[in-house]
Design an enzyme around this catalytic site. Structure first.
Site: not given
Ligand code: ASP
Length: 328
Positions: A190, A218-221, A241-242, A244
């Site tokens: 991200t 799919r929708v992330g954070d 970032t991580g 989600g």
């Molecule tokens: N947080 C992002 C998601 O889950 C991915 C990421 O930051 O690595 O979409």
């Protein structure tokens, strides 16, 4: 003596400790950015890889710090820096976005203005060159906060945002990583930026291709305000970032702000409590970049690496990749 002080300041930033100043004073600025976090092993990077990332991080940082020093607003700066990172195929956002399980690109982005808690986000878009600018458009020109898919794209196109054919997001590297992930779990990424401007305003922006091999829809954070992105002039600006799904469950970005607001924690303590307390125990691998209203910069992670950069008007400046890795 000068060297020792500089080393202590850098260690404080890299390890996520609070750095001075403590009182809000107009005229100061601070900035942090990230290009994704994850379990990164130095031995999987060639020296050329490191150099490429280092240059990309420094370039984005340079753009942001010049703009803040010139007096640009934090909301302009976070958008500008994230656009730069979106255009770089090294990062999983914009041009370099990962593919979904069925071979599409579905991008998410959000932006938030700490002045008035105004926020905008887009999710699941595959034809907007710079989703962060579409997020800003939603924030400023629509009565909404979050728009998704075709509706978001149609709105952006009508308002003159640069649109691209979906083939723009094809990169060999991401296609191959989908092929690997179809056999075995693979990593994510991200980009994000947080800033305090000379007027004392905070802003945050985050943009992503999401998780490699994610399911269609799919929708992330990232576009969920309070999960992956949050800014409030009373507390801090956060970009995450991580993984989600965990960041959504724990409303990570807002939780850090809430610990400061309700419990009076410092940004460093709040970020540590959330990222290395709640999240690490639940395997929510990743990190945050954050800046508070005093200009303290905190970069906290529970993974072994996070592409990151930081700078402030006091002369702090650096980029790093691995945890506890000194500035490059
Ligand atoms: N947080 C992002 C998601 O889950 C991915 C990421 O930051 O690595 O979409």
């Amino acid at each position: 003596m000068k060297k020792v002080c500089l080393f202590m300041m850098l260690t404080a930033i890299i390890c996520g400790c609070r750095c001075k100043p403590k009182t809000p004073v107009k005229g100061k600025w601070a900035l942090a950015l990230h290009g994704g976090a994850g379990n990164m092993d130095r031995k999987n990077f060639t020296n050329e890889d490191i150099k490429r990332y280092e240059e990309a991080l420094k370039e984005a940082l340079h753009i942001g710090k010049l703009a803040l020093a010139e007096g640009k607003s934090s909301i302009d700066v976070v958008e500008m820096v994230v656009r730069q990172l979106e255009n770089n195929p090294l990062f999983n956002a914009g041009k370099g976005s990962v593919f979904t399980h069925d071979g599409r690109n579905e991008l998410d982005a959000a932006i938030m203005d700490g002045r008035d808690l105004n926020a905008g986000a887009v999710a699941g878009v595959g034809d907007i060159k710079n989703p962060i600018s579409a997020a800003r458009l939603v924030m400023e020109k629509s009565p909404h906060v979050l728009m998704v898919g075709k509706g978001a794209s149609q709105y952006a196109a009508e308002k003159g945002i640069e649109m691209v054919d979906s083939s723009y997001f094809y990169t060999e590297k991401r296609w191959m990583s989908l092929q690997r992930a179809l056999q075995k779990a693979d990593k994510n990424g991200t980009v994000g930026c947080v800033a305090l401007d000379k007027e004392g305003n905070l802003a945050a922006a985050t943009s992503t291709g999401g998780m490699n091999n994610k399911r269609y829809g799919r929708v992330g954070d990232v576009p969920i305000i309070g999960a992956g992105t949050y800014a409030n002039n009373n507390t801090c600006a956060v970009s995450a970032t991580g993984h989600g799904e965990y960041y959504i469950r724990y409303t990570v970005a807002h939780d850090i702000s809430a610990l400061m607001e309700y419990k009076g924690l410092s940004l460093a303590d709040a970020a540590r409590e959330v990222i290395n307390g709640k999240l690490s125990s639940e395997h929510g691998n990743g990190g945050v970049i954050s800046v508070d209203k005093y200009g303290n910069v905190v970069l906290e992670m529970n993974s072994t690496g996070m592409f990151r950069g930081w700078s402030n008007s006091e002369g702090l400046d650096g980029v790093a990749i691995f945890k506890n890795h000194e500035a490059l």
